[in-house]
Design a protein around this motif. Structure first.
Motif, PDB file in Angstrom:
ATOM      1  N   PHE A  10       0.707  -0.767  -0.172  1.00  0.00           N
ATOM      2  CA  PHE A  10      -0.535   0.252  -0.036  1.00  0.00           C
ATOM      3  C   PHE A  10       0.782   0.859  -0.150  1.00  0.00           C
ATOM      4  O   PHE A  10       1.721   1.273   0.340  1.00  0.00           O
ATOM      5  N   GLY A  11       0.103   2.323  -0.846  1.00  0.00           N
ATOM      6  CA  GLY A  11       1.027   3.477  -0.910  1.00  0.00           C
ATOM      7  C   GLY A  11       0.134   4.523   0.766  1.00  0.00           C
ATOM      8  O   GLY A  11      -0.932   4.038   0.631  1.00  0.00           O
ATOM      9  N   VAL A  12       0.495   5.156   0.890  1.00  0.00           N
ATOM     10  CA  VAL A  12       0.427   5.978   1.881  1.00  0.00           C
ATOM     11  C   VAL A  12       0.317   7.999   2.104  1.00  0.00           C
ATOM     12  O   VAL A  12       1.996   8.012   1.559  1.00  0.00           O
ATOM     13  N   SER A  13      -0.280   8.339   1.536  1.00  0.00           N
ATOM     14  CA  SER A  13       0.149   9.992   1.801  1.00  0.00           C
ATOM     15  C   SER A  13      -1.456  10.475   2.348  1.00  0.00           C
ATOM     16  O   SER A  13      -2.326  10.170   2.431  1.00  0.00           O
ATOM     17  N   LYS A  14      -0.521  11.310   2.276  1.00  0.00           N
ATOM     18  CA  LYS A  14      -2.118  12.926   2.966  1.00  0.00           C
ATOM     19  C   LYS A  14      -3.120  13.787   2.142  1.00  0.00           C
ATOM     20  O   LYS A  14      -4.095  14.019   2.628  1.00  0.00           O
ATOM     21  N   ASP A  15      -3.008  12.430   0.595  1.00  0.00           N
ATOM     22  CA  ASP A  15      -3.454  13.102  -0.085  1.00  0.00           C
ATOM     23  C   ASP A  15      -5.142  12.434  -0.125  1.00  0.00           C
ATOM     24  O   ASP A  15      -5.215  11.440   0.862  1.00  0.00           O
ATOM     25  N   SER A  16      -6.170  12.913  -0.643  1.00  0.00           N
ATOM     26  CA  SER A  16      -8.048  12.986  -0.107  1.00  0.00           C
ATOM     27  C   SER A  16      -7.911  11.651  -1.241  1.00  0.00           C
ATOM     28  O   SER A  16      -7.064  10.798  -2.201  1.00  0.00           O
ATOM     29  N   VAL A  17      -8.906  10.372  -0.949  1.00  0.00           N
ATOM     30  CA  VAL A  17      -9.428   9.766  -1.424  1.00  0.00           C
ATOM     31  C   VAL A  17      -9.234   9.772  -3.095  1.00  0.00           C
ATOM     32  O   VAL A  17      -9.312   9.695  -4.145  1.00  0.00           O
ATOM     33  N   ALA A  18     -10.466  11.051  -3.302  1.00  0.00           N
ATOM     34  CA  ALA A  18     -10.452  11.448  -4.757  1.00  0.00           C
ATOM     35  C   ALA A  18      -8.777  11.710  -5.537  1.00  0.00           C
ATOM     36  O   ALA A  18      -8.779  11.316  -6.336  1.00  0.00           O
ATOM     37  N   SER A  19      -7.913  12.530  -4.732  1.00  0.00           N
ATOM     38  CA  SER A  19      -6.757  12.582  -5.948  1.00  0.00           C
ATOM     39  C   SER A  19      -5.939  11.125  -6.050  1.00  0.00           C
ATOM     40  O   SER A  19      -5.576  10.938  -6.985  1.00  0.00           O
TER      41      SER A  19
END
Length: 153
Positions: free
Chosen positions: A66-75
């Motif tokens: 899994f990649g994880v960032s603070k970007d939104s689900v839509a992003s």
């Protein structure tokens, strides 16, 4: 940064398709979490593509990636569609998981200090413990190095 052989903090995060992923539900198989700063930026794109290209090899070992960032689900959904990514991307919009994993750090660009995600990868073993950590990741060859570590578990 978490220490090797310590329990990985549990979490539940939404992924790009809108479903939730809970780390503790994945016990029994290795899990790779690659934390990256931002969707659709050059380094993050290369890293996500590399993990996508090797996803079948990770799956052959039973590992989940899994990649994880603070970007939104839509992003994440837009990024995955634009770049044909197959690796699932998790949204940590409030940053709590980034903080729990010690990847939310002060950064410096062109003399300006700011807070952001330090590119870091965690390999979590089938028992839910941290098996390996790659801090300050350099993208070229990284996905292959992580795959080799998973195969060695």
């Amino acid at each position: 940064m978490l220490d090797i052989a310590t329990p990985a903090p549990d979490f539940t995060l939404p992924q790009g398709d809108g479903t939730d992923v809970t780390l503790s539900d994945l016990r029994g198989a290795p899990v790779v979490l690659f934390f990256y700063p931002r969707d659709d930026t050059p380094g993050c794109t290369k890293e996500s593509i590399a993990f996508s290209e090797h996803l079948d090899s990770f799956a052959a070992t039973g590992a989940k990636v899994f990649g994880v960032s603070k970007d939104s689900v839509a992003s994440h959904a837009k990024f995955a569609t634009k770049r044909d990514l197959t690796v699932p991307l998790l949204s940590d919009e409030n940053g709590s998981v980034c903080e729990d994993y010690g990847v939310w750090k002060e950064k410096n660009m062109y003399g300006k200090k700011y807070m952001g995600i330090e590119r870091t990868t965690y390999l979590i073993d089938a028992n839910g413990d941290v098996a390996m950590v790659w801090p300050k990741v350099k993208v070229p060859g990284h996905a292959e190095a992580v795959l080799a570590a998973v195969q060695a578990l």
